[in-house]
Design an enzyme around this catalytic site. Sequence first.
Site, mmCIF file in Angstrom:
data_model
loop_
_atom_site.group_PDB
_atom_site.id
_atom_site.type_symbol
_atom_site.label_atom_id
_atom_site.label_comp_id
_atom_site.label_asym_id
_atom_site.label_seq_id
_atom_site.Cartn_x
_atom_site.Cartn_y
_atom_site.Cartn_z
ATOM 1 N N TYR A 188 24.437 51.444 83.116
ATOM 2 C CA TYR A 188 24.893 52.445 84.080
ATOM 3 C C TYR A 188 26.041 51.900 84.946
ATOM 4 O O TYR A 188 26.766 52.669 85.568
ATOM 5 C CB TYR A 188 23.748 52.809 85.045
ATOM 6 C CG TYR A 188 22.718 53.790 84.521
ATOM 7 C CD1 TYR A 188 22.601 54.108 83.165
ATOM 8 C CD2 TYR A 188 21.832 54.394 85.414
ATOM 9 C CE1 TYR A 188 21.635 54.993 82.723
ATOM 10 C CE2 TYR A 188 20.874 55.291 84.979
ATOM 11 C CZ TYR A 188 20.775 55.584 83.638
ATOM 12 O OH TYR A 188 19.823 56.464 83.215
ATOM 13 N N ASP A 220 14.546 52.101 85.474
ATOM 14 C CA ASP A 220 15.785 51.322 85.354
ATOM 15 C C ASP A 220 16.582 51.866 84.173
ATOM 16 O O ASP A 220 16.038 52.525 83.279
ATOM 17 C CB ASP A 220 15.487 49.832 85.145
ATOM 18 C CG ASP A 220 16.779 48.999 85.083
ATOM 19 O OD1 ASP A 220 17.651 49.181 85.954
ATOM 20 O OD2 ASP A 220 16.928 48.183 84.160
ATOM 21 N N SER A 221 17.878 51.529 84.170
ATOM 22 C CA SER A 221 18.724 51.928 83.049
ATOM 23 C C SER A 221 18.299 51.229 81.754
ATOM 24 O O SER A 221 18.649 51.690 80.674
ATOM 25 C CB SER A 221 20.168 51.557 83.355
ATOM 26 O OG SER A 221 20.256 50.156 83.537
ATOM 27 N N GLU A 271 20.920 42.449 78.068
ATOM 28 C CA GLU A 271 20.452 43.502 77.149
ATOM 29 C C GLU A 271 20.547 43.028 75.693
ATOM 30 O O GLU A 271 19.759 43.421 74.850
ATOM 31 C CB GLU A 271 21.263 44.789 77.343
ATOM 32 C CG GLU A 271 21.016 45.491 78.678
ATOM 33 C CD GLU A 271 19.720 46.307 78.722
ATOM 34 O OE1 GLU A 271 19.355 46.926 77.712
ATOM 35 O OE2 GLU A 271 19.066 46.302 79.788
ATOM 36 N N CYS A 284 16.656 49.720 90.061
ATOM 37 C CA CYS A 284 18.010 49.589 89.521
ATOM 38 C C CYS A 284 18.954 49.738 90.710
ATOM 39 O O CYS A 284 18.925 50.766 91.404
ATOM 40 C CB CYS A 284 18.236 50.709 88.507
ATOM 41 S SG CYS A 284 19.917 50.774 87.857
ATOM 42 N N ASN A 285 19.736 48.695 90.956
ATOM 43 C CA ASN A 285 20.655 48.744 92.101
ATOM 44 C C ASN A 285 21.723 49.812 91.917
ATOM 45 O O ASN A 285 22.132 50.469 92.867
ATOM 46 C CB ASN A 285 21.331 47.384 92.279
ATOM 47 C CG ASN A 285 20.366 46.337 92.767
ATOM 48 O OD1 ASN A 285 20.262 46.088 93.946
ATOM 49 N ND2 ASN A 285 19.619 45.740 91.861
ATOM 50 N N THR A 286 22.183 49.970 90.677
ATOM 51 C CA THR A 286 23.252 50.929 90.420
ATOM 52 C C THR A 286 22.763 52.345 90.735
ATOM 53 O O THR A 286 23.456 53.119 91.404
ATOM 54 C CB THR A 286 23.709 50.813 88.947
ATOM 55 O OG1 THR A 286 23.951 49.431 88.656
ATOM 56 C CG2 THR A 286 24.960 51.612 88.707
ATOM 57 N N CYS A 325 21.286 43.047 91.105
ATOM 58 C CA CYS A 325 21.072 43.773 89.849
ATOM 59 C C CYS A 325 19.775 43.239 89.271
ATOM 60 O O CYS A 325 19.577 42.007 89.204
ATOM 61 C CB CYS A 325 22.227 43.522 88.882
ATOM 62 S SG CYS A 325 21.927 44.209 87.232
ATOM 63 N N THR A 326 18.893 44.137 88.872
ATOM 64 C CA THR A 326 17.557 43.695 88.469
ATOM 65 C C THR A 326 17.538 42.982 87.114
ATOM 66 O O THR A 326 16.518 42.429 86.727
ATOM 67 C CB THR A 326 16.573 44.884 88.467
ATOM 68 O OG1 THR A 326 17.141 45.954 87.683
ATOM 69 C CG2 THR A 326 16.323 45.379 89.866
ATOM 70 N N HIS A 327 18.658 42.997 86.419
ATOM 71 C CA HIS A 327 18.749 42.200 85.188
ATOM 72 C C HIS A 327 18.962 40.714 85.477
ATOM 73 O O HIS A 327 18.664 39.866 84.637
ATOM 74 C CB HIS A 327 19.942 42.661 84.337
ATOM 75 C CG HIS A 327 19.725 43.934 83.578
ATOM 76 N ND1 HIS A 327 19.592 45.150 84.194
ATOM 77 C CD2 HIS A 327 19.635 44.170 82.236
ATOM 78 C CE1 HIS A 327 19.444 46.090 83.269
ATOM 79 N NE2 HIS A 327 19.460 45.520 82.081
HETATM 80 N N1 DGL Z 1 19.418 46.807 86.427
HETATM 81 C C1 DGL Z 1 20.514 47.642 86.822
HETATM 82 C C2 DGL Z 1 20.915 47.302 88.251
HETATM 83 O O1 DGL Z 1 20.074 46.770 88.973
HETATM 84 C C3 DGL Z 1 21.506 47.560 85.759
HETATM 85 C C4 DGL Z 1 22.607 48.231 85.686
HETATM 86 C C5 DGL Z 1 23.292 48.747 84.483
HETATM 87 O O2 DGL Z 1 22.679 49.482 83.708
HETATM 88 O O3 DGL Z 1 24.480 48.467 84.418
HETATM 89 O O4 DGL Z 1 21.998 47.576 88.706
#
Ligand code: DGL
Length: 278
Positions: free
Chosen positions: A44, A12-13, A162, A75-77, A196-198
């Site tokens: 990201y 993940d990012s 974050e 990470c979805n992005t 988004c995994t966050h």
């Molecule tokens: N957890 C990432 C996702 O699922 C986060 C994205 C990010 O870094 O902006 O998209």
Amino acid sequence: MATSNHPIGVFDSGYGGLTVLKEFINQMPEYDFVYLGDNARTPYGTRSFDVVYEYTLEAVKRLFDEGCHLVILACNTASAKALRSIQQRDLPRIAPHKRVLGVIRPSVEEVAQSTQNGHVGVVATSGTVASDSYPIELEKWSEGRVKQTSQEACPMWVPIVENNVMNTPGADYFIQQNLEALFQKDPLIDSLILGCTHYPLLIESIRKFIPQQGVRVIEQGKIVAQKLQDYLYRHPEIDANCTKTSERKFLTTEEVHFFEARAAQFLGYPIRARKIEL
Ligand code: DGL
């Protein structure tokens, strides 16, 4: 780098992928896992396709060096912007027997089954929304069951997580605004994908500000863990290349003490991490 262990790589990012890793560990405790958070370059979600692709490919190669034969982009992005290029362009060249999978398709399959009225909402980063990956994949895989997909980009939600300012009036302000905007686009939404995994870290506020009753909120961790087990069952040749000694490793591109402290909050137990450069 020669290694006798072949963990499943989870990328993940930043910290968000830990919500997925946590479910992998719960549901598949015997497997070895290595987590890589690119915390130094997060988020990201606001970056271009080219940059997300370049960063994600670097991370995937690094996880291959750690002995991984299978990497999950938690990470979805990265799944939206880099997965297809990596699968189609890079893997055949650099590692034809290795696999990289994402988190969008499992979520899409789940919601296509569970929606009652075919009205789906997606909250995600600006990058994931701009890619249109969810509407495209829902159209492709739902066999007509999904009639309308409405999306809302929530660029403040990842920085809220974050920076550890969840459950504050400032965080709630943005969450309420974004959810109201989404449900104005389609008041009939019965299933909301947290794309988004966050976002599972914001679940209390999300539930509080969904403007109507009875909406099913889809968090990805459990679903992706279930789909990963199905995948390994269907691909015994990949499963045979995943070692099972319950080893966990954590890599971050940021300072280790930040990562260790936050990761422990996400996972509920302390961990040791190693700083790397990509
Ligand atoms: N957890 C990432 C996702 O699922 C986060 C994205 C990010 O870094 O902006 O998209």
